[in-house]
Design an enzyme around this catalytic site. Structure first.
Site, mmCIF file in Angstrom:
data_model
loop_
_atom_site.group_PDB
_atom_site.id
_atom_site.type_symbol
_atom_site.label_atom_id
_atom_site.label_comp_id
_atom_site.label_asym_id
_atom_site.label_seq_id
_atom_site.Cartn_x
_atom_site.Cartn_y
_atom_site.Cartn_z
ATOM 1 N N ARG A 96 39.600 62.484 -9.459
ATOM 2 C CA ARG A 96 39.017 62.032 -10.735
ATOM 3 C C ARG A 96 38.429 63.217 -11.485
ATOM 4 N NH1 ARG A 96 33.684 58.629 -8.569
ATOM 5 N NH2 ARG A 96 32.888 60.271 -7.245
ATOM 6 N N HIS A 127 31.565 54.756 2.827
ATOM 7 C CA HIS A 127 30.395 54.515 1.962
ATOM 8 C C HIS A 127 29.938 53.064 2.084
ATOM 9 C CE1 HIS A 127 27.784 54.581 -1.513
ATOM 10 N NE2 HIS A 127 28.092 55.830 -1.776
ATOM 11 N N TRP A 176 29.588 61.491 1.288
ATOM 12 C CA TRP A 176 29.907 62.787 0.676
ATOM 13 C C TRP A 176 28.971 63.934 1.019
ATOM 14 C CZ3 TRP A 176 25.557 63.571 -2.108
ATOM 15 C CH2 TRP A 176 24.918 62.449 -2.668
ATOM 16 N N GLU A 224 23.386 53.620 -10.211
ATOM 17 C CA GLU A 224 23.931 53.502 -8.852
ATOM 18 C C GLU A 224 22.800 53.828 -7.875
ATOM 19 O OE1 GLU A 224 27.386 55.977 -8.315
ATOM 20 O OE2 GLU A 224 28.307 55.298 -10.187
ATOM 21 N N GLU A 276 36.416 56.401 -0.306
ATOM 22 C CA GLU A 276 35.020 56.102 0.046
ATOM 23 C C GLU A 276 34.889 55.060 1.153
ATOM 24 O OE1 GLU A 276 33.209 55.478 -3.814
ATOM 25 O OE2 GLU A 276 33.217 57.644 -4.210
ATOM 26 N N GLN A 277 35.794 55.088 2.112
ATOM 27 C CA GLN A 277 35.777 54.074 3.176
ATOM 28 C C GLN A 277 34.494 54.124 4.000
ATOM 29 O OE1 GLN A 277 39.497 54.027 5.408
ATOM 30 N NE2 GLN A 277 40.559 54.782 3.603
ATOM 31 N N ASN A 330 31.770 58.479 -16.656
ATOM 32 C CA ASN A 330 31.054 58.350 -15.382
ATOM 33 C C ASN A 330 30.667 59.740 -14.896
ATOM 34 O OD1 ASN A 330 30.444 56.354 -13.029
ATOM 35 N ND2 ASN A 330 31.335 58.147 -12.033
ATOM 36 N N GLU A 331 29.379 59.947 -14.734
ATOM 37 C CA GLU A 331 28.835 61.193 -14.169
ATOM 38 C C GLU A 331 29.486 62.449 -14.755
ATOM 39 O OE1 GLU A 331 28.881 60.938 -9.876
ATOM 40 O OE2 GLU A 331 27.048 59.788 -9.869
HETATM 41 C C1 GAL Z 1 28.899 58.566 -7.496
HETATM 42 C C2 GAL Z 1 30.041 58.012 -8.321
HETATM 43 C C3 GAL Z 1 30.608 56.739 -7.740
HETATM 44 C C4 GAL Z 1 30.800 56.886 -6.256
HETATM 45 C C5 GAL Z 1 29.476 57.246 -5.640
HETATM 46 C C6 GAL Z 1 29.516 57.359 -4.139
HETATM 47 O O1 GAL Z 1 28.784 59.944 -7.660
HETATM 48 O O2 GAL Z 1 29.630 57.752 -9.642
HETATM 49 O O3 GAL Z 1 31.833 56.452 -8.361
HETATM 50 O O4 GAL Z 1 31.757 57.856 -6.004
HETATM 51 O O5 GAL Z 1 29.065 58.494 -6.137
HETATM 52 O O6 GAL Z 1 28.249 57.704 -3.645
#
Ligand code: GAL
Length: 673
Positions: free
Chosen positions: A125, A386, A343, A335, A383-384, A163-164
């Site tokens: 992305r 997460h 991550w 979020e 993101e499995q 987004n971000e």
């Molecule tokens: C943010 C992002 C989300 C998701 C999240 C995971 O940085 O906006 O889409 O990736 O992290 O923690």
């Protein structure tokens, strides 16, 4: 769309300038990730959990425009209808963070170029370049299509743009588009190559140019490029984010009247000026991942181990206050970390109660909405690992219960919680993005970190029980008693005039006023224009390797950085270094601290300044923090041990949530007597 009665106060009826949305919970949801027959049940359970907002569609471009001009919006229409009919307010997103493959194939040069000259590839992305005119046009086109369809949809309460911004190192791009844009930006700024040569000092190393088209981007140079050149490139790159965002703001203002426009910023993200982007928005939101951020940015291993499952006790609050400042008083957490993330270098789980604590703490700092990331853990793709409110099989995970508990407690708090920033804090902290860039460009000490200084100062003020506003250098300082300026390298006469004319006392940190806006040493030496306010001059600076300190008269020491200062006879030298130079100097209006203070020295200075400004100190203790909002005081415990908070509870206060003794992750909320 039938005339459905929403269960909850409709934000569209709120007065946007006054931030009167009563504190609410939300969640990030990806209907395109789940089969349609799950949506209604998901929506029902969101409402049961007590959620009121649901953010959707920020990564769904390939689903609603699978090929150029071939649209499929029916699924999104139905998703919004189902969520809205269940009583949820939808936060719709523009999808510009994830341009689909067909678009990148049409415009292969729209991707950003890294400093080493490599293009960023499509495949995850944020594969775009802020300067690329063609991609900007595409973003306007897709934002218009979406806004025409959903701009006045009664269920769509707000819009998130992109987004971000800048995530994954995407603010700076060394592309042809950036090079052309930068030259044009420089031509407008300097008007003549001579003016640019003078501002940058290009005579040094024979770098003079006779045409703006001779200016290159500051990458791949043999040794370091000219710092003035790099600083202008950082400013240019920041301005590209502002322009990029503004294009979509303009579309949505036209086609989505009355809806709040929001972007979700990040923690310790300093690559563009968030005050500038925020000025075009209604609300500044941010994505709060306390444990991921502790792992990435925490002080040292001992600190990371102590706060392993809680997060840095000041990091979240700092960003709540910073983004409240960027959003002209309005802030959301778009979020919120719900469990382990995927991550950071290591990804521990929060201990019980922390998701609840982070949520209440955000509300205490003025958040209108805290929205969890995400509704259900994804069993596929990146993101499995997460966590979410629900596990991949749909069963409620631990954060679901905590969110539900918060929703119940918000009801209990009633009107008090809705009384947002009715009182301005009496302490302000000035935060400046360009100063951060300047010290990244020339740190002059391997571990010099301007952000760290600001966060340390902030933490010390908080441990003294203060409510703090974080403000831009261009702010109006009226109404504050104390303004702390940990790290403002570049300032102008206007700043000095506003400081002088305000009723506040000022405390300046090292390197203040040490560069002109063009990144040169001021003609009268550091702290430049501040000399009149602090009555001193910096003659020499030193950086110190880890383990070496410069003691300061029985009150601690300087670490990493200290300055040899000459004070005027009119200045009151409060403390000296062991070499005899002034370390902490107070003048009539302002004080100056001539180095990076260790904890003991910082505490001494901050408490002295608070007292001199006539402010009462309420020491919270190491792991407890408090914040007052309206008539409520929220106390949180970041320790993994029980803590007593009786000293933070007044005799007339009523405990509405929690108890005087806080368990690990405990929250106590008082109605002030
Ligand atoms: C943010 C992002 C989300 C998701 C999240 C995971 O940085 O906006 O889409 O990736 O992290 O923690």
């Amino acid at each position: 769309m039938s005339g459905v009665e929403l269960f909850f106060p409709d934000p569209l009826f709120c007065d946007a300038s006054m931030s009167k949305i009563s504190p609410s919970l939300g969640v990030c949801y990806y209907p395109e990730h789940w089969s349609e027959d799950m949506w209604a049940e998901d929506a029902r359970r969101m409402v049961t959990c007590g959620l009121k907002y649901v953010r959707i569609a920020e990564f769904a471009w390939s689903r609603f425009e699978p090929a150029r001009d071939r649209f499929d919006f029916e699924w999104l229409d139905r998703a919004i209808e189902i969520l809205g009919n269940a009583g949820l307010n939808v936060v719709m997103c523009t999808p510009s963070a994830t341009p689909p493959k067909w678009l990148v194939e049409e415009m292969p040069d729209m991707v950003a170029i890294e400093a080493n000259g490599n293009p960023r590839k499509w495949g995850s992305r944020r594969h775009y370049d802020f300067s690329h005119k063609g991609y900007r046009r595409e973003c306007v086109r897709i934002a218009e299509i979406l806004a025409k369809r959903y701009g006045e949809n009664p269920f769509v309460a707000a819009w998130q743009i992109d987004n971000e911004y800048g995530c994954h190192d995407t603010t700076l791009s060394y592309s042809d588009a950036a090079c052309i844009g930068f030259r044009d930006w420089l031509a407008q700024k300097y008007q003549s190559p001579d003016a640019l040569n003078r501002a940058w000092g290009n005579v040094f190393w024979s770098m003079e140019v006779s045409d703006f088209n001779e200016v290159e981007l500051p990458n791949l140079t043999v040794t370091e490029p000219n710092p003035s050149h790099v600083l202008d490139f950082r400013r240019y790159s920041s301005d590209q984010v502002v322009e990029f965002n503004r294009l979509q703001v303009d579309v949505l203002r036209r086609l989505a009247p009355g809806r709040d426009l929001i972007h979700n910023f990040m923690g310790k993200f300093l690559e563009f000026d968030h005050f500038d982007v925020g000025a075009d928005l209604d609300v500044a939101s941010w994505d709060s991942y306390p444990l991921g951020n502790l792992e990435r940015f925490g002080r040292d291993d001992a600190w990371k181990n102590w706060y392993l499952r809680a997060g840095d006790p000041d990091f979240q609050a700092f960003h709540h206050d910073l983004y409240r400042g960027c959003g002209q008083g309005r802030m959301w957490v778009m979020e919120q970390q719900p469990g382990p993330v995927n991550w950071a270098p290591w990804n521990p789980a929060p201990h019980k109660g922390m998701v609840r604590l982070w949520s209440h703490e955000a509300f205490a700092h003025g958040a209108e909405v805290v929205s969890y990331f995400r509704w259900r853990q994804a069993p596929f793709a990146q993101e499995q690992f997460h966590a979410a409110l629900n596990r991949p099989d749909g069963s409620a995970d631990l954060a679901y219960e905590e969110a539900q508990q918060v929703a119940g407690e918000l009801k209990k708090l009633g009107d008090g919680a809705a009384d947002l920033e009715s009182r301005q804090s009496r302490v302000a902290l000035v935060f400046d993005y360009p100063s951060q860039w300047a010290t990244e460009i020339q740190p002059q000490g391997e571990d010099y970190d301007g952000f760290r200084i600001a966060l340390d100062w902030y933490g010390e003020l908080r441990r003294a029980g203060q409510n703090i506003d974080i403000v831009a250098p261009s702010s109006d300082f009226d109404g504050y008693d104390l303004v702390v300026v940990p790290h403002l390298l570049m300032l102008d006469d206007d700043f000095v005039a506003r400081a002088r004319n305000s009723g506040a006392r000022f405390l300046f940190g090292p390197r203040s006023g040490s560069r002109t806006p063009a990144h040169q040493i001021p003609a009268n030496l550091a702290p430049g224009q501040l000399q009149d306010l602090v009555n001193l001059k910096v003659l020499r600076t030193e950086s110190l390797r880890s383990g070496i300190v410069e003691p300061v008269e029985e009150q601690g020491a300087f670490l990493r950085w200290f300055e040899h200062v000459e004070a005027d006879t009119t200045a009151d030298v409060q403390l000296r270094t062991s070499s005899g130079t002034p370390a902490y100097v107070a003048a009539q209006k302002a004080s100056y601290i001539a180095g990076w203070p260790n904890e003991q020295l910082l505490k001494h200075v901050v408490q002295t300044e608070l007292k001199n400004a006539g402010l009462a100190i309420l020491e919270t203790g190491e792991d407890l923090r408090i914040r007052d909002r309206g008539n409520l005081r929220t106390i949180v415990n970041y320790a993994h041990k029980q803590r007593d908070a009786s000293h933070l509870i007044g005799s007339g206060d009523e405990i509405v949530v929690g108890e005087a003794t806080l368990e690990p992750g405990g929250v106590t909320i008082l109605r002030r007597g």
